[in-house]
Design an enzyme around this catalytic site. Structure first.
Site, PDB file in Angstrom:
ATOM      1  N   THR A  50       0.872  -1.190   0.000  1.00 62.15           N
ATOM      2  CA  THR A  50       0.000   0.000   0.000  1.00 62.15           C
ATOM      3  C   THR A  50       0.905   1.237   0.000  1.00 62.15           C
ATOM      4  OG1 THR A  50      -0.246  -0.120   2.404  1.00 62.15           O
ATOM      5  CG2 THR A  50      -1.984  -1.110   1.074  1.00 62.15           C
TER       6      THR A  50
ATOM      7  N   THR B  36      -1.423  -3.164  10.692  1.00 66.67           N
ATOM      8  CA  THR B  36      -1.492  -3.363   9.244  1.00 66.67           C
ATOM      9  C   THR B  36      -0.289  -3.984   8.583  1.00 66.67           C
ATOM     10  OG1 THR B  36      -3.041  -1.629   8.858  1.00 66.67           O
ATOM     11  CG2 THR B  36      -1.860  -2.378   6.941  1.00 66.67           C
TER      12      THR B  36
ATOM     13  N   ASN C 297       0.292  10.502   5.814  1.00 65.79           N
ATOM     14  CA  ASN C 297      -0.908  10.186   6.571  1.00 65.79           C
ATOM     15  C   ASN C 297      -1.899  11.329   6.680  1.00 65.79           C
ATOM     16  OD1 ASN C 297      -0.623   7.384   7.342  1.00 65.79           O
ATOM     17  ND2 ASN C 297       1.293   8.113   8.217  1.00 65.79           N
TER      18      ASN C 297
END
Lengths: 415, 415
Positions: A161, A198, A410
């Site tokens: 990702t 994650t 982020n």
């Protein structure tokens, strides 16, 4: 431990593939920069039945694929995993159904049963998965399976990702007089914390081992590897570690602890440690891998809690970004960890390839060479070495520095 | 509750001062920008003996002034506090001695006893305090004591480190038919977390209250105010909250719970809440105050743990900086808080002066107006309102966004 090539297909009888089906509708920022990672569907498959074991997120909000995979591997057996990136299939409409559909599509295209597949998703939470793209793409994914050297590379990229580099490794070792291989891939950069925030990691081996022994091994290894990485303290809804062992290496099946068990465990530990370190080094926006080694603790648990508090402290992480030998923040983080130690016994060193510098002795400041400290701290891999002079136990945890880029990545991930 | 001017000297019989003596040798980055805060020595003093109560850091590494102050206020009585900024007097040579010397100097210059003073330090850990500058400056500090309106301002500035604004407030209320005042100052921006990471706060009142009742009140209020602020999860070695009550308001001394106790508590709660919010809004590099309100929880503790996890999540904080309505990170943070709730019952709204937008209903995504969401999230004060539909309890916690400036400020604080 001898490193070999091949990653997740280094072991006999495994194939892998990674393709693009369009789950990642808009390219993520990092991908735009690197031109990599746009693949979004991955499969790892054994051509014979495997012992399977896994560990999963401890987050109370567990994504549908996590719940389903736990059910599917409860038997201890399976053939492989199908995984997508770009969408976590969590807190979104029809998530259970979509996870099931992915297993069914994988089964149909390979001639196995849906419950012989694990399924994983990683990406944005709260948006419905474009399962249509995945179902349509699965036959093409299966057709793309192969065991050439680049198969592992392709699969590793398809689960990325915000990762900036793909993560794979393989080793070979001897078990019961037979040469066996252990290899794996992983993804994870943000949200990596004690309990596998994650991250996805799939490891394969051609060692013969019973599901019970494999499960036991996984529960010994994961707490000392993936669970010792911290990037930002968040744990995710989707974290999954899976290991598949198909027995094609020809060793006598490991059914109890002993020499063979230890040999396989050592190889698996090495693979997981390297993958964990790669994830820490690739923390979102990270410019440095930070290792915190705590020695002389009264127990391993104490050492681990101290080390984790240090690599998890935002203030320590920001100081490492600034190459600032601010050891006060290190001892302060130890202090709020709730692990027992005596501040007045603590020694702290910073070390890297450029040398080492003692900055705190017996809990107190010591004169040190600021120029050397700067040199030590501007390297890409830094060790914060702490001795608490309170026992014989030690532990190592990994993290990264806190950078402008972490905030950038982020601050606008979803759009 | 009526706000009045005067801050920490709003109550009768209190004086304050803040001067520069040179502990802050090199001006800190923020101060260079604002031209403020270079004062580094502060005193708050009552002209009659006070009931005193306090709460302190839970960090195992407690600075010498924290330990000494706890001993000094154990009697329940005292006259005031002397505090410096620029150096934490923690993990440094002679820290106990230097803390004692500060109390002795304060006592000598005021005609009281050393043990009638609290002492606080805030700043860098691990460097020896320039106590000489403080001892030489103390007579000048005492000579500068006054009760004019700017006294509180001066004192508030003298305890600032990386704070960008001084924090003070005062209110008046009726207790037992008498008008009494409660006012205070605070410092704190980095390292503020559940258990009062690097914060100092001094509150004064002319209410008459026994030490035991004051202590009880403080233990009810601090967990619901200062301990509900989180900036970066680090707690410090020096956190101190002190309240001084000199009884000059003329009410009948509060010696047991009841109406008067509740009246004073309400005023003190208001003062502490406002100071806590000001600290959250001034988190290092913060551009937004984030309030997380959790309602419908099965207990206040559950609500608090959920709210704290949300405002403490680096990923949520970065999303707030980017004005990104990424509610998946909110529910994910709730999930790793370990507090009990049912994901499938959760509603999440973002709200601010620009309106409110429901983004998650019953744990699932709902269609929402992204333009409105952006407008709501670009305001300076944002509320993340969560309903868990599991009971009647609620709690509010405060934090701030994670910005480039946080990294900048903390990447090179020490040098």
């Amino acid at each position: 431990m001898k490193e070999i090539s091949g990653g997740v297909v280094a072991a006999k009888g495994f194939q892998a593939a990674g393709i693009r089906v369009g789950v990642k509708a808009s390219a993520l920022p990092m991908e735009e920069q690197t031109g990599e990672g746009k693949k979004d569907l991955c499969m790892v498959l054994s051509d014979s039945c495997c012992s399977v074991a896994g560990m999963f997120t401890t987050n109370q909000v567990k994504a549908a694929p996590v719940r389903l995979t736990r059910e599917h591997i409860a038997s201890g057996y399976g053939y492989g995993v199908i995984a997508n990136s770009g969408n976590a299939n969590a807190c979104a409409p029809n998530s259970r159904l979509h996870a099931l559909e992915m297993c069914r599509a994988a089964a149909e295209a390979t001639g196995h049963q849906p419950e012989e597949f694990a399924v994983c998703s990683t990406g944005v939470i709260g948006q419905e998965l474009n399962v249509k793209a995945i179902l349509e793409g699965t036959p093409r994914l299966v057709a793309a399976l192969h065991a050439d050297e680049c198969a592992s590379d392709e699969a590793a990229r398809a689960i990325m990702t915000t990762d900036t580099v793909k993560k794979e490794i393989a080793v070979e070792t001897m078990v019961g007089g037979k040469r066996i291989a252990v290899g794996g891939i992983a993804k994870g950069s943000g949200m990596i914390h004690p309990n596998m925030g994650t991250m996805l990691s799939f490891v394969t081996t051609d060692c013969a081992v019973s599901p019970a022994m494999l499960d036991r091994m996984v529960h010994e290894i994961v707490p000392r590897t993936f669970n010792r990485v911290t990037v930002d303290g968040d744990t995710s809804t989707n974290d999954t570690f899976l290991v598949f062992a198909n027995g094609q290496g020809g060793n006598e099946t490991i059914c109890q602890p002993g020499e063979d068990y230890e040999s396989l465990k050592e190889a698996l530990m090495y693979v997981c440690t390297q993958l964990a370190r790669k994830m820490a080094a690739d923390g979102e926006g990270a410019s440095r891998l930070i290792t915190c080694l705590v020695e002389g603790a009264r127990s391993e648990e104490t050492a681990e809690r101290l080390a984790k508090a240090v690599v998890g402290s935002s203030l320590v992480k920001a100081a490492m970004f600034g190459a600032d030998a601010n050891w006060g923040r290190v001892i302060c983080a130890m202090g709020y960890s709730k692990a027992p130690f005596r501040p007045e016994y603590v020694d702290i060193k910073f070390a890297s390839s450029a040398g080492e510098v003692l900055v705190c002795q017996q809990g107190n400041t010591v004169a040190f060479d600021e120029t050397l400290a700067k040199k030590v701290l501007t390297q890409p891999e830094i060790t914060i070495a702490i001795h608490v002079h309170d026992g014989d136990s030690s532990a190592e945890c990994w993290g990264c520095d806190l950078t402008y880029d972490y905030v950038k990545i982020n601050g606008d991930y979803r759009t």
